[in-house]
Design an enzyme around this catalytic site. Structure first.
Site, PDB file in Angstrom:
ATOM      1  N   ARG A 172       0.347   2.896   1.644  1.00  0.00           N
ATOM      2  CA  ARG A 172       0.720   2.178   2.872  1.00  0.00           C
ATOM      3  C   ARG A 172       0.879   3.121   4.057  1.00  0.00           C
ATOM      4  O   ARG A 172       0.595   2.742   5.205  1.00  0.00           O
ATOM      5  CB  ARG A 172       2.017   1.388   2.634  1.00  0.00           C
ATOM      6  CG  ARG A 172       2.370   0.412   3.749  1.00  0.00           C
ATOM      7  CD  ARG A 172       3.678  -0.291   3.466  1.00  0.00           C
ATOM      8  NE  ARG A 172       3.989  -1.322   4.446  1.00  0.00           N
ATOM      9  CZ  ARG A 172       5.211  -1.571   4.906  1.00  0.00           C
ATOM     10  NH1 ARG A 172       6.244  -0.872   4.451  1.00  0.00           N
ATOM     11  NH2 ARG A 172       5.415  -2.527   5.802  1.00  0.00           N
ATOM     12  N   THR A 185       2.720  -4.133  10.373  1.00  0.00           N
ATOM     13  CA  THR A 185       2.417  -4.204   8.952  1.00  0.00           C
ATOM     14  C   THR A 185       3.577  -4.978   8.328  1.00  0.00           C
ATOM     15  O   THR A 185       4.742  -4.602   8.468  1.00  0.00           O
ATOM     16  CB  THR A 185       2.229  -2.815   8.305  1.00  0.00           C
ATOM     17  OG1 THR A 185       2.027  -2.979   6.904  1.00  0.00           O
ATOM     18  CG2 THR A 185       3.397  -1.886   8.560  1.00  0.00           C
ATOM     19  N   SER A 186       3.267  -6.090   7.706  1.00  0.00           N
ATOM     20  CA  SER A 186       4.292  -7.044   7.281  1.00  0.00           C
ATOM     21  C   SER A 186       5.184  -6.475   6.189  1.00  0.00           C
ATOM     22  O   SER A 186       4.819  -5.521   5.484  1.00  0.00           O
ATOM     23  CB  SER A 186       3.645  -8.338   6.790  1.00  0.00           C
ATOM     24  OG  SER A 186       2.929  -8.970   7.815  1.00  0.00           O
ATOM     25  N   GLN A 187       6.354  -7.074   6.037  1.00  0.00           N
ATOM     26  CA  GLN A 187       7.301  -6.669   5.000  1.00  0.00           C
ATOM     27  C   GLN A 187       6.628  -6.788   3.634  1.00  0.00           C
ATOM     28  O   GLN A 187       6.045  -7.819   3.297  1.00  0.00           O
ATOM     29  CB  GLN A 187       8.541  -7.551   5.057  1.00  0.00           C
ATOM     30  CG  GLN A 187       9.629  -7.145   4.084  1.00  0.00           C
ATOM     31  CD  GLN A 187      10.867  -8.015   4.237  1.00  0.00           C
ATOM     32  OE1 GLN A 187      10.925  -8.891   5.088  1.00  0.00           O
ATOM     33  NE2 GLN A 187      11.864  -7.767   3.408  1.00  0.00           N
TER      34      GLN A 187
END
Length: 386
Positions: free
Chosen positions: A38, A88-90
């Protein structure tokens, strides 16, 4: 990617955390979270309230801590060259969405809303197939391409364009997955689906963005709620005519009068991330005016509210809190009845709800939006609501 950076244990710990939270339920999603780095998708962030540029190829411990925590990360705001919000989503939301997508090897997927590109890389890792993703912002799209190259995600193609149009050239798709809040689905998407394809999208209703699985049949498209969610809203026609976003809570009303609060009429044992959201969805299905709102000059009442013009009833675990005036009293009578119905009927979960999809949006950019809500089992047609 720098070989000396030992990011893998952090990714494994994140996957274990998401399993413990029941966000991950399959080995396929767990392996993707562990395998796709990530941190390589974060070039800059607003985690501390101001923009911090980072080098994803030479990550600091602070960047690794941030990237492998279960938190969303804002990467762009309207103040910079992206001309909008992007993130960037949880990871727990991402994992829930991937599980709901029912991905399998060979699936052809179109993602609407590329963001950093991390989610598309996860999809491609699970499907081992070509994944297409559409991003409205040229800057964000370019950064996603760079990040995917850094991560070695060769099966993802980023297209710059309006997600409302989808991407016809690479269809038909087995799945169209939307990673931004929308008010309805584009008719273009239906034309780009394979015969048994599905759409998975967070569609705004009642101040929420419940994740909805859309299937098509001879009777037309129908929706089934699969999870609670909160996403940044789409730009352009995909969010036309929407009520204020749950994230920004754009409506504010007079501070409630403690003297007229109805304490005890809402169960006090509601989980803020579970049963409280279930009640919220019940109200959104039954009561017009259900939304996300707040009170002026305080954050004590931010959350589920039922509103009518200048009156509001804030629904919180333990009670109803009313703005001053007789109109709020009448509104509270209706809300109290719906709360009692939900509790008496066994507190149905958000995922019990289904809906039809009806025309919405403007004539130039028509949408299909949720309507006629009903419980998946034991529904009384007389209780369907727009």
């Amino acid at each position: 990617m720098t070989p000396t950076v030992d990011w893998a244990p952090r990714a494994q710990a994140l996957a274990a955390d998401l399993r413990a939270k029941n966000a991950i339920r399959s080995d396929a999603v767990a392996h993707a979270i562990e395998a796709v780095p990530r941190h390589l998708f974060i070039k800059g962030h607003y985690a501390t309230g101001h923009h911090t540029a980072v080098d994803p190829a030479q990550p600091t411990d602070e960047l690794l801590d941030l990237a492998y925590a279960d938190r969303g990360i804002m990467t762009h705001t309207p103040a910079d060259d992206a001309d909008g919000f992007s993130s960037t989503s949880q990871p727990s939301i991402v994992a829930k969405m991937l599980e709901a997508a029912r991905l399998r090897p060979g699936m052809r997927v179109l993602e609407v809303g590329a963001g950093t590109g991390w989610n598309a890389a996860l999809i491609a890792h699970i499907t081992s197939a070509q994944t297409n993703t559409v991003e409205a912002s040229p800057l964000v799209a370019a950064e996603a391409r760079e990040a995917l190259a850094r991560a070695g995600a060769q099966r993802v193609t980023v297209h710059t364009g309006d997600g409302y149009l989808g991407h016809r050239d690479s269809g038909p798709y087995d799945l169209i997955i939307v990673t931004c809040g929308i008010t309805g689905i584009s008719l273009a998407w239906l034309d780009q689906l394979s015969p048994h394809g599905t759409i998975l999208a967070p569609i705004a209703h009642g101040g929420l963005h419940p994740l909805t699985r859309i299937i098509t049949s001879e009777g037309g498209p129908t929706g089934q709620l699969v999870a609670s969610a909160d996403f940044m809203t789409a730009t352009g026609p995909l969010y036309s005519g929407a009520t204020p976003s749950p994230a920004t809570c754009g409506q504010h009303f007079a501070t409630p009068d403690p003297a007229v609060s109805r304490i005890g009429v809402v169960p006090a044992d509601l989980d803020p991330r579970g049963s409280y959201v279930d009640l919220w969805m019940h109200l959104a299905a039954r009561q017009a005016g259900t939304t996300c709102a707040g009170a002026k000059d305080t954050s004590d009442y931010t959350g589920c509210a039922v509103v009518d013009d200048a009156s509001a009833v804030f629904v919180q675990p333990g009670g109803l809190h009313l703005t001053p005036g007789p109109e709020a009293e009448l509104l509270a009578d209706q809300v109290q009845q719906h709360v009692s119905e939900w509790d008496h009927n066994g507190r149905p979960e958000l995922t019990a709800w289904q809906c039809s999809l009806v025309p919405a949006g403007d004539t130039d950019h028509p949408l299909l939006a949720p309507a006629y809500w009903r419980l998946a089992t034991g529904s009384d047609p007389a209780h369907e609501h727009m």
